[in-house]
Design a protein around this motif. Sequence first.
Motif, mmCIF file in Angstrom:
data_model
loop_
_atom_site.group_PDB
_atom_site.id
_atom_site.type_symbol
_atom_site.label_atom_id
_atom_site.label_comp_id
_atom_site.label_asym_id
_atom_site.label_seq_id
_atom_site.Cartn_x
_atom_site.Cartn_y
_atom_site.Cartn_z
ATOM 1 N N GLY A 239 0.804 -1.223 0.000
ATOM 2 C CA GLY A 239 0.000 0.000 0.000
ATOM 3 C C GLY A 239 0.827 1.258 0.000
ATOM 4 N N TRP A 240 0.335 2.267 -0.709
ATOM 5 C CA TRP A 240 0.924 3.609 -0.732
ATOM 6 C C TRP A 240 0.002 4.509 0.075
ATOM 7 N N ARG A 241 0.539 5.215 1.083
ATOM 8 C CA ARG A 241 -0.335 5.839 2.083
ATOM 9 C C ARG A 241 -0.287 7.357 2.146
ATOM 10 N N ILE A 242 0.314 8.044 1.185
ATOM 11 C CA ILE A 242 0.355 9.506 1.234
ATOM 12 C C ILE A 242 0.012 10.062 -0.137
ATOM 13 N N ALA A 243 -0.880 11.044 -0.168
ATOM 14 C CA ALA A 243 -1.295 11.662 -1.429
ATOM 15 C C ALA A 243 -0.136 12.441 -2.040
ATOM 16 N N ILE A 244 0.109 12.218 -3.322
ATOM 17 C CA ILE A 244 1.114 12.946 -4.085
ATOM 18 C C ILE A 244 0.397 13.548 -5.291
ATOM 19 N N ASP A 245 0.311 14.864 -5.347
ATOM 20 C CA ASP A 245 -0.495 15.525 -6.373
ATOM 21 C C ASP A 245 -0.021 15.202 -7.783
ATOM 22 N N SER A 246 1.294 15.122 -7.970
ATOM 23 C CA SER A 246 1.826 14.908 -9.313
ATOM 24 C C SER A 246 1.698 13.454 -9.776
ATOM 25 N N TRP A 247 1.413 12.556 -8.882
ATOM 26 C CA TRP A 247 1.207 11.138 -9.202
ATOM 27 C C TRP A 247 0.014 10.637 -8.381
ATOM 28 N N PRO A 248 -1.192 11.085 -8.710
ATOM 29 C CA PRO A 248 -2.344 10.842 -7.836
ATOM 30 C C PRO A 248 -2.726 9.377 -7.664
ATOM 31 N N ARG A 249 -2.469 8.539 -8.676
ATOM 32 C CA ARG A 249 -2.878 7.134 -8.550
ATOM 33 C C ARG A 249 -2.064 6.373 -7.498
ATOM 34 N N LEU A 250 -0.933 6.912 -7.077
ATOM 35 C CA LEU A 250 -0.182 6.254 -6.010
ATOM 36 C C LEU A 250 -1.079 5.994 -4.809
ATOM 37 N N ALA A 251 -1.838 7.013 -4.430
ATOM 38 C CA ALA A 251 -2.709 6.887 -3.263
ATOM 39 C C ALA A 251 -4.079 6.323 -3.626
ATOM 40 N N THR A 252 -4.689 6.856 -4.678
ATOM 41 C CA THR A 252 -6.078 6.463 -4.978
ATOM 42 C C THR A 252 -6.188 5.030 -5.476
ATOM 43 N N TYR A 253 -5.134 4.531 -6.146
ATOM 44 C CA TYR A 253 -5.127 3.132 -6.579
ATOM 45 C C TYR A 253 -4.181 2.305 -5.717
ATOM 46 N N GLY A 254 -2.954 2.762 -5.567
ATOM 47 C CA GLY A 254 -1.971 2.004 -4.800
ATOM 48 C C GLY A 254 -2.289 1.916 -3.320
ATOM 49 N N GLY A 255 -3.179 2.768 -2.830
ATOM 50 C CA GLY A 255 -3.536 2.742 -1.415
ATOM 51 C C GLY A 255 -4.820 2.010 -1.099
ATOM 52 N N ARG A 256 -5.394 1.293 -2.073
ATOM 53 C CA ARG A 256 -6.741 0.754 -1.857
ATOM 54 C C ARG A 256 -6.778 -0.653 -1.267
#
Length: 553
Positions: A239-256
């Motif tokens: 899981g990816w747990r911090i929002a990064i604006d320039s790579w938004p899917r890190l959190a919205t997909y990688g954090g799910r």
Amino acid sequence: MRLHRTRQSSSVPPPRSVRTPRRARRITLPRLLGSLLLVTAAGAAAGSGPAAAAPAPRPLGQVVPAPVEAKPGGSPYAITAGTRIRVESESREARRIADQLAGVLRPSTGYALPVTGRGSDGIRLRLDPHDDASGAEGYTLRSNPGSVTITAREPAGLFHGVQTLRQLFPARVERNSRQEGPWTVAGGTVRDAPRYAYRGAMLDVSRHFFSVAEVKRYIDQLALYKLNKLHLHLSDDQGWRIAIDSWPRLATYGGRTEVGGGPGGYYTKADYREIVRYAASRYLEVVPEIDLPGHTNAALASYAELNCDGVAPPLYTGTNVGFSSLCVPKAVTYDFVDDVIRELAALTPGTYLHIGGDEAHSTAHDDYVAFMNKAQAVVGRYGKTVIGWHQLTGATPVGGTVAQYWGYDRTGADERKQVADATARGTKLVLSPADRGYLDMKYDKDTELGLSWAGYVSVRRSYDWDPAAYLDGARPGSVLGVEAPLWSETLTNSAEIEQMAFPRLPGIAELGWSPASTHDWDAYKARLGAQGPRLSALGIDYYRAPEVPWAAE
């Protein structure tokens, strides 16, 4: 740093200790420390027995971590209905500490305890800019029948002094309802300052995600024992747990998702700022970690272009390690690293940024060296000091880099020597030996939660070692301090965090704070046993280790 070859793959049913997430059991943030600051004490409550029958105050030195010096002398101080908490300066931070203290003491004592200005009586918080002996975090506590005075050069010292004062009152002072007194502090003087500047704990929010409230609860517990760093492991394969604006899917997909296939989650930037703010109010600095170049499956699954073959792998919910790697030759990899570190550095006011670097088994050695050297340069470009797991010493640590050592007693001599040799070139050390400092290791064979790849870690084993002498060949003065990591493969909520952290966490805290001359297992276990009722009053269901003489509740 964690599981090695014994980890379970996602295709195999998890062992009994790996639990399915149980969000319904999560503990919301009570007033744990008031969490925090506090000291507590309250004058003899109405209806208490005659003074002659009152129990003797707790000895000044019977706290955790052990103070540098505790000299008894004179009659005790008692909180009464007329007690005031006095701030002896115009410092807003000192006033905030006083307000926190009042918030902790009022429910249990039932007294108003107004926070006011200067005076010769009551509980006095005093900043003295000329108190060089105390340093940045030290304090002096003096108790006599008229007052308890805590003096420090810096607000952090006042805060730590309040934690000591809090432990000098009966454990029931931690409760959130009216309790019977008396609320006395033994007469005498405590002088105290930390042994090491870095005294940390790590929480893995990647294997299982923990809410802002759960992180705050843990912060309160760390602050009680004078820890000053919260290392957040914000990314991993699961899981990816911090929002990064320039790579938004890190959190919205990688954090799910998370271990076992639970819902996962991530911190918005506002969430992260709130964690940083709350930690700072308890004098803890947040150290964020983005683990690179391995432990990156969540990122690779979110963006296909980060993979050498351009194909995104599926999200991962198992517990194996060492199978993922960023594509070192690709230019986009360094765009990704730059963006993530830039945004995280902007959110983080503290000194350090952790770039992982462990268990990169799928990265060729030359690629690992090239990548870690470039990643260190990015961290420096954004004004932070690099921390990495000790495998970073196999690359070329930049000046001032901190290597976090997680090997253990049986780690090979060559690996230990590589780390020790790096200290001769200016690398500093934070010590987290897995078979002593890892709070997710089982206590013994019957422990339900946790792992055992580094062996069983009893309360005595976690306490009974000397950071200054641990790594042979390390340059004198190279040890910045200690950290107690807590990996979350088997942990899903605050109750489970606390079962594994307590009672071992206070021992690691003492190794970081107390002078080496105070180190003695027999004396420590008695002081630790006295903490049991306090932990219970705070709602912490700690592990009742049989080697500790626990005080009656």
